[in-house]
Enzyme design. Structure first.
Site, PDB file in Angstrom:
ATOM      1  N   GLU A  43       0.865  -1.192   0.000  1.00 57.37           N
ATOM      2  CA  GLU A  43       0.000   0.000   0.000  1.00 57.37           C
ATOM      3  C   GLU A  43       0.891   1.227   0.000  1.00 57.37           C
ATOM      4  OE1 GLU A  43      -2.542  -0.094   3.504  1.00 57.37           O
ATOM      5  OE2 GLU A  43      -2.468   2.090   3.595  1.00 57.37           O
ATOM      6  N   LYS A 132     -10.608  -1.687   8.023  1.00 60.44           N
ATOM      7  CA  LYS A 132      -9.295  -1.481   8.629  1.00 60.44           C
ATOM      8  C   LYS A 132      -9.521  -0.932  10.030  1.00 60.44           C
ATOM      9  CE  LYS A 132      -5.745   2.032   8.098  1.00 60.44           C
ATOM     10  NZ  LYS A 132      -4.733   2.612   7.242  1.00 60.44           N
TER      11      LYS A 132
HETATM   12  O1  LIG Z   1      -3.416   6.263   7.081  1.00 60.74           O
HETATM   13  C1  LIG Z   1      -2.831   5.284   6.694  1.00 60.74           C
HETATM   14  O2  LIG Z   1      -2.646   5.047   5.539  1.00 60.74           O
HETATM   15  C2  LIG Z   1      -2.338   4.321   7.682  1.00 60.74           C
HETATM   16  O3  LIG Z   1      -2.352   3.150   7.383  1.00 60.74           O
HETATM   17  C3  LIG Z   1      -1.841   4.794   8.985  1.00 60.74           C
HETATM   18  C4  LIG Z   1      -0.491   4.252   9.441  1.00 60.74           C
HETATM   19  O4  LIG Z   1       0.547   4.693   8.628  1.00 60.74           O
HETATM   20  C5  LIG Z   1      -0.476   2.752   9.497  1.00 60.74           C
HETATM   21  O5  LIG Z   1      -1.406   2.429  10.462  1.00 60.74           O
HETATM   22  C6  LIG Z   1       0.851   2.151   9.797  1.00 60.74           C
HETATM   23  O6  LIG Z   1       1.135   2.249  11.137  1.00 60.74           O
HETATM   24  P1  LIG Z   1       2.427   1.616  11.793  1.00 60.74           P
HETATM   25  O7  LIG Z   1       2.483   0.150  11.424  1.00 60.74           O
HETATM   26  O8  LIG Z   1       2.199   1.799  13.278  1.00 60.74           O
HETATM   27  O9  LIG Z   1       3.601   2.372  11.286  1.00 60.74           O
END
Ligand SMILES: O=C(O)C(=O)C[C@H](O)[C@H](O)COP(=O)(O)O
Length: 206
Positions: A43, A132
């Site tokens: 993503e 999500k």
């Molecule tokens: O808004 C988005 O696109 C998201 O997915 C938010 C965060 O970037 C992810 O939740 C990853 O979070 P971490 O694994 O804690 O680095």
């Protein structure tokens, strides 16, 4: 890529790489290394400068190896830009009915951020393909399990604070996949990816 194939790519390994680089080059490097480590869904978040160009390059280059999606999609305009660049799935951190509607107009897989039961139901009614749970570390595993009480049909992907250490627990709790950013992308990305997949395999291969 049909929606069903995207769902397969996400759930076969149960790990989605959330790529949030400072530059296009960094995002490309991390995405390639994630796929080299075995991840089949990447993503590219729209906080990456030139995210649509990264999506365009990777959706071509990784065809047959991984599904390439767009993340941090907040509105219909961004969803459309991502889809035109070749994004095979769209992920938003929040519930946006216009994003879900845009995805469905083009039959593109949509994962939508939720943090309450009401948002979960609204997202499913609007036609989201995957929910999500965000931010997963704040909401906790108890929230996921509780949500599955009234909504056993919900397909859930916790994201935010997911690590190698807690991936198997999230999947055992009922998630179909996890999304991971920071824990995957720091250090040796391919090696991190292999460690994530070794954990998810403990649950998914049973
Ligand atoms: O808004 C988005 O696109 C998201 O997915 C938010 C965060 O970037 C992810 O939740 C990853 O979070 P971490 O694994 O804690 O680095």
């Amino acid at each position: 890529m049909e929606k069903e194939q995207v769902y397969e790519s996400i759930t076969r390994t149960g790990v989605v790489a959330v790529i949030r680089g400072e530059t296009k080059e960094e995002a490309l490097r991390v995405a390639r290394a994630s796929v080299a480590g075995g991840i089949e869904a990447v993503e590219i978040t729209f906080t990456v400068p030139g995210a649509e160009e990264v999506i365009r390059v990777l959706s071509d280059e990784l065809a047959g190896k991984a599904a390439v999606g767009a993340g941090s999609v907040l509105d219909a305009e961004t969803a459309r830009i991502a889809i035109l660049a070749g994004a095979q799935f769209i992920v938003s951190p929040c519930l946006s009915e216009e994003v879900i509607r845009t995805c469905n107009r083009y039959r593109v897989f949509c994962a939508c951020g939720i943090m309450t039961v009401t948002e979960a139901v609204r997202a499913m009614e609007a036609g989201a393909d995957l929910l999500k749970i965000f931010p997963a570390d704040t909401l906790g595993m108890g929230f996921l399990k509780a949500l599955h009480g009234p909504l056993p049909q919900a397909k859930l992907m916790p994201t935010g604070g997911v690590t190698v250490e807690n991936t198997a627990d999230w999947l055992r709790a009922g998630a179909v996949a996890v999304g991971t950013g920071g824990s995957l992308t720091k250090g040796d990305v391919s090696e991190n990816a292999r460690r994530f997949l070794a954990e998810s395999a403990k649950v998914l291969k049973k």
